[in-house]
Design a protein around this motif. Structure first.
Motif, PDB file in Angstrom:
ATOM      1  N   ALA A  27      40.110  51.099  74.598  1.00  0.00           N
ATOM      2  CA  ALA A  27      39.625  52.011  73.568  1.00  0.00           C
ATOM      3  C   ALA A  27      40.474  53.264  73.384  1.00  0.00           C
ATOM      4  N   THR A  28      41.318  53.598  74.353  1.00  0.00           N
ATOM      5  CA  THR A  28      42.217  54.741  74.210  1.00  0.00           C
ATOM      6  C   THR A  28      43.646  54.248  74.374  1.00  0.00           C
ATOM      7  N   VAL A  29      44.590  55.083  73.993  1.00  0.00           N
ATOM      8  CA  VAL A  29      45.998  54.723  74.147  1.00  0.00           C
ATOM      9  C   VAL A  29      46.293  54.393  75.613  1.00  0.00           C
ATOM     10  N   GLU A  30      45.836  55.229  76.518  1.00  0.00           N
ATOM     11  CA  GLU A  30      46.115  55.027  77.936  1.00  0.00           C
ATOM     12  C   GLU A  30      45.492  53.733  78.453  1.00  0.00           C
ATOM     13  N   LEU A  31      44.239  53.481  78.093  1.00  0.00           N
ATOM     14  CA  LEU A  31      43.566  52.256  78.537  1.00  0.00           C
ATOM     15  C   LEU A  31      44.228  51.010  77.948  1.00  0.00           C
ATOM     16  N   ALA A  32      44.607  51.081  76.677  1.00  0.00           N
ATOM     17  CA  ALA A  32      45.271  49.939  76.036  1.00  0.00           C
ATOM     18  C   ALA A  32      46.616  49.666  76.695  1.00  0.00           C
ATOM     19  N   ALA A  33      47.379  50.722  76.966  1.00  0.00           N
ATOM     20  CA  ALA A  33      48.680  50.554  77.613  1.00  0.00           C
ATOM     21  C   ALA A  33      48.517  49.921  78.992  1.00  0.00           C
ATOM     22  N   ARG A  34      47.510  50.353  79.724  1.00  0.00           N
ATOM     23  CA  ARG A  34      47.250  49.793  81.055  1.00  0.00           C
ATOM     24  C   ARG A  34      46.855  48.317  80.936  1.00  0.00           C
ATOM     25  N   ALA A  35      45.965  47.996  80.000  1.00  0.00           N
ATOM     26  CA  ALA A  35      45.516  46.605  79.826  1.00  0.00           C
ATOM     27  C   ALA A  35      46.673  45.686  79.446  1.00  0.00           C
ATOM     28  N   LEU A  36      47.615  46.211  78.653  1.00  0.00           N
ATOM     29  CA  LEU A  36      48.747  45.415  78.184  1.00  0.00           C
ATOM     30  C   LEU A  36      49.958  45.476  79.104  1.00  0.00           C
ATOM     31  N   GLY A  37      50.003  46.478  79.967  1.00  0.00           N
ATOM     32  CA  GLY A  37      51.169  46.644  80.833  1.00  0.00           C
ATOM     33  C   GLY A  37      52.389  47.128  80.078  1.00  0.00           C
ATOM     34  N   VAL A  38      52.180  48.007  79.092  1.00  0.00           N
ATOM     35  CA  VAL A  38      53.282  48.559  78.307  1.00  0.00           C
ATOM     36  C   VAL A  38      53.196  50.082  78.330  1.00  0.00           C
ATOM     37  N   GLU A  39      54.263  50.731  77.869  1.00  0.00           N
ATOM     38  CA  GLU A  39      54.239  52.190  77.794  1.00  0.00           C
ATOM     39  C   GLU A  39      53.272  52.626  76.687  1.00  0.00           C
ATOM     40  N   PRO A  40      52.562  53.736  76.877  1.00  0.00           N
ATOM     41  CA  PRO A  40      51.581  54.197  75.901  1.00  0.00           C
ATOM     42  C   PRO A  40      52.139  54.376  74.487  1.00  0.00           C
ATOM     43  N   ALA A  41      53.388  54.741  74.366  1.00  0.00           N
ATOM     44  CA  ALA A  41      53.983  54.963  73.043  1.00  0.00           C
ATOM     45  C   ALA A  41      53.928  53.712  72.161  1.00  0.00           C
ATOM     46  N   ARG A  42      53.928  52.520  72.769  1.00  0.00           N
ATOM     47  CA  ARG A  42      53.929  51.269  71.997  1.00  0.00           C
ATOM     48  C   ARG A  42      52.549  50.879  71.478  1.00  0.00           C
ATOM     49  N   ILE A  43      51.523  51.640  71.828  1.00  0.00           N
ATOM     50  CA  ILE A  43      50.190  51.394  71.279  1.00  0.00           C
ATOM     51  C   ILE A  43      50.147  52.003  69.880  1.00  0.00           C
ATOM     52  N   ALA A  44      49.816  51.197  68.904  1.00  0.00           N
ATOM     53  CA  ALA A  44      49.740  51.664  67.512  1.00  0.00           C
ATOM     54  C   ALA A  44      48.313  52.116  67.239  1.00  0.00           C
ATOM     55  N   LYS A  45      48.117  53.435  67.229  1.00  0.00           N
ATOM     56  CA  LYS A  45      46.761  53.950  67.021  1.00  0.00           C
ATOM     57  C   LYS A  45      46.526  54.184  65.535  1.00  0.00           C
ATOM     58  N   THR A  46      45.349  53.790  65.082  1.00  0.00           N
ATOM     59  CA  THR A  46      44.968  53.945  63.684  1.00  0.00           C
ATOM     60  C   THR A  46      44.027  55.127  63.574  1.00  0.00           C
ATOM     61  N   LEU A  47      44.462  56.140  62.828  1.00  0.00           N
ATOM     62  CA  LEU A  47      43.694  57.365  62.651  1.00  0.00           C
ATOM     63  C   LEU A  47      43.082  57.391  61.256  1.00  0.00           C
ATOM     64  N   ALA A  48      41.818  57.785  61.177  1.00  0.00           N
ATOM     65  CA  ALA A  48      41.094  57.811  59.897  1.00  0.00           C
ATOM     66  C   ALA A  48      40.875  59.257  59.456  1.00  0.00           C
ATOM     67  N   LEU A  57      44.010  55.830  56.103  1.00  0.00           N
ATOM     68  CA  LEU A  57      44.370  55.508  57.479  1.00  0.00           C
ATOM     69  C   LEU A  57      45.861  55.733  57.688  1.00  0.00           C
ATOM     70  N   VAL A  58      46.192  56.266  58.851  1.00  0.00           N
ATOM     71  CA  VAL A  58      47.587  56.423  59.243  1.00  0.00           C
ATOM     72  C   VAL A  58      47.727  55.782  60.618  1.00  0.00           C
ATOM     73  N   VAL A  59      48.654  54.842  60.732  1.00  0.00           N
ATOM     74  CA  VAL A  59      48.927  54.179  62.008  1.00  0.00           C
ATOM     75  C   VAL A  59      50.153  54.863  62.606  1.00  0.00           C
ATOM     76  N   THR A  60      50.003  55.365  63.844  1.00  0.00           N
ATOM     77  CA  THR A  60      51.073  56.098  64.511  1.00  0.00           C
ATOM     78  C   THR A  60      51.348  55.503  65.883  1.00  0.00           C
ATOM     79  N   ALA A  61      52.466  55.894  66.455  1.00  0.00           N
ATOM     80  CA  ALA A  61      52.772  55.510  67.835  1.00  0.00           C
ATOM     81  C   ALA A  61      51.824  56.240  68.776  1.00  0.00           C
ATOM     82  N   GLY A  62      51.588  55.648  69.931  1.00  0.00           N
ATOM     83  CA  GLY A  62      50.635  56.189  70.884  1.00  0.00           C
ATOM     84  C   GLY A  62      50.961  57.564  71.416  1.00  0.00           C
ATOM     85  N   ASP A  63      52.237  57.943  71.401  1.00  0.00           N
ATOM     86  CA  ASP A  63      52.622  59.254  71.915  1.00  0.00           C
ATOM     87  C   ASP A  63      52.794  60.296  70.823  1.00  0.00           C
TER      88      ASP A  63
END
Length: 156
Positions: A27-48, A57-63
């Protein structure tokens, strides 16, 4: 269920089976990165955000963090995030699983240039324990993006 809306949306490209579902929260960038085993920046967060018409909506990098001046220059208004209730109302997705797929109503979707530095990124898929690995080109197509914007800071 919201993940089912995302799954139905991605079916148009035969990508519904590529949705990853986790036994833990993403549910968060950090949790998603941990679940996927990737750096947080690669999580594409969708902001409303609120817009004059409805929402956008704007989709941005996790960092990346939204820069108020850049956002106003791009959209002609200050960034005002939707409340969790408004987000669910406009997108059909609860905070923690918001994505640009299977939206309740058609909303303008923009992609921030902070994503372009990665070969693949991981947006959520409508639930707080899901994601899909996509290229930026795939995300642009599947999200029916209106284009690329530069509205973030702190990622360079």
């Amino acid at each position: 269920m919201s993940i089912e809306q995302a799954r139905a949306h991605l079916q148009k490209w035969h990508r519904e089976k590529d949705i990853l579902e986790f036994s833990v929260s993403s549910a968060t960038v950090e949790l998603a990165a941990r679940a996927l085993g990737v750096e947080p920046a690669r999580i594409a967060k969708t902001l409303a955000f609120k817009s004059d018409a409805d929402a956008l909506l704007v989709v941005t990098a996790g960092d990346a963090r939204v820069d108020n001046k850049k956002f106003k220059a791009a959209f002609g208004q200050k960034p005002r995030m939707l409340t969790p209730e408004e987000t669910l109302e406009f997108t059909g997705h609860a905070v923690g699983g918001v994505c640009p797929f299977g939206l309740k109503k058609e909303l303008p979707v923009y992609l921030d240039v902070s994503l372009k530095r990665f070969k693949t990124i991981f947006p959520a898929c409508g639930s707080s324990n899901s994601a899909i690995e996509l290229t930026c080109t795939e995300l642009e197509e599947y999200a029916k993006s209106r284009g690329w914007v530069d509205v973030c800071r702190e990622w360079q």
